[in-house]
Scaffold this active site. Structure first.
Site, short mmCIF file in Angstrom:
data_model
loop_
_atom_site.label_atom_id
_atom_site.label_comp_id
_atom_site.label_asym_id
_atom_site.label_seq_id
_atom_site.Cartn_x
_atom_site.Cartn_y
_atom_site.Cartn_z
N GLU A 123 0.85 -1.18 0.00
CA GLU A 123 0.00 0.00 0.00
C GLU A 123 0.89 1.24 0.00
OE1 GLU A 123 -2.84 2.39 3.20
OE2 GLU A 123 -2.87 0.19 3.22
N GLU A 151 -2.40 12.02 2.47
CA GLU A 151 -3.18 11.55 3.61
C GLU A 151 -3.04 12.55 4.76
OE1 GLU A 151 -4.00 7.36 5.89
OE2 GLU A 151 -1.92 7.82 5.39
#
Length: 301
Positions: free
Chosen positions: A92, A97
């Site tokens: 991932e 973010e």
């Protein structure tokens, strides 16, 4: 998009999102992705949100996102990321973010077994070094962007910017450019990463990239009460996150974006360009007419 619950939010279907204007393209040509900011909820009830995944999968490439504003504030956890099948197999990569009222973007890598982020050849600050998904509560290899305008109110005030992630066999690099410093080659759709200088983040030494990252889908989502970075309480947010989710006025946020662009590895960049239709709705010109594409990849040759 499919309907399912996660934490304190419910990801709704494509049809539902379009019918309620949670994903749409406005008159200025901006793709908008937002959450339900009009419904009052009972304690424990989930708030409607959107998660969009690319239909195609990718192995290596240069991914560029131009975004003008992103959700921010207590209880909000927006992200642009990529992920392989059967997590954590395939790995991932969290490119954009943020969570709560943080002001720094956090780039994070998660892997199926131990890989290590080594502090060299990038400008960001290492927060955690072990990429192994089951170590340290899945904190991953986290690198913090040094700019206080890489996420949050200052990011939005300055008109956002460009995030670029280059994934090659020798390493994964991430850059962030403020609106005023976007390289002209990106503006001209002819990106030349070799001219961009030191990246914000680099994962290579200490991690064998091909064996840890493969077959990724791109993902956009806006989640509530996320676990990335600083916790809700440590962020100084009021009350509890579950209480905050009940009030719609706390989520007057939108996710504005131009299309994500995907370029193949640099030696063949000029030959292909791919637009990932994020936000479930985008328009392109095709033989002189406008057509709508949803949750898919549009190749422009």
């Amino acid at each position: 998009m499919r309907i399912y619950d996660f934490l304190f939010n419910r990801y709704i279907s494509e049809e539902w999102a379009m019918a309620t204007n949670m994903t749409y393209v406005n008159s200025a040509g901006q793709a908008i992705m937002r959450v339900d900011n009009w419904s009052y909820l009972a304690p424990g009830q989930s708030r409607n949100s959107v998660r969009i995944e690319s239909n195609d999968v990718f192995n290596e490439g240069l991914f560029i996102l131009d975004i003008e504003a992103a959700p921010w504030g207590c209880g909000v956890w927006p992200a642009w990321w990529s992920v392989g099948p059967n997590w954590p197999a395939g790995g991932e990569i969290d490119i954009l973010e943020g969570v709560h009222d943080n002001v720094h973007n956090q780039v994070t890598f998660h892997t199926e077994d131990t890989s290590t982020a080594v502090a060299q050849n990038f400008t960001g600050g290492i927060s955690t070094t072990d990429c192994y998904a089951y170590a340290d509560s899945n904190s991953g290899c986290a690198v913090i962007d040094p700019s206080v305008a890489s996420y949050g109110t200052e990011f939005n005030t300055l008109g956002g910017g460009v995030f670029a992630m280059m994934w090659l066999s020798d390493g994964i690099r991430v850059w962030f450019f403020h609106r005023s410093s976007i390289p002209q080659d990106i503006v001209d759709s002819s990106p030349k990463p070799s001219t961009w200088g030191t990246p914000t983040t680099y994962l290579g030494n200490g991690c064998d990239i091909p064996s840890h990252f493969s077959d990724h889908q791109l993902v956009f989502d806006i989640t509530f009460c996320g676990g990335a970075g600083t916790s809700y309480i440590d962020s100084g947010c009021p009350g509890t996150c579950s209480e905050r989710v009940q009030e719609p006025g706390n989520f007057a946020v939108s996710f504005f974006s131009s299309p994500v662009s995907l370029f193949l590895p640099p030696d063949i960049l000029p030959s292909h360009r791919v637009w990932i239709v994020a936000l479930s709705m985008a328009y392109r010109m095709h033989h002189g007419r406008s057509t709508m594409c949803t949750s898919s990849v549009v190749r422009v040759f």
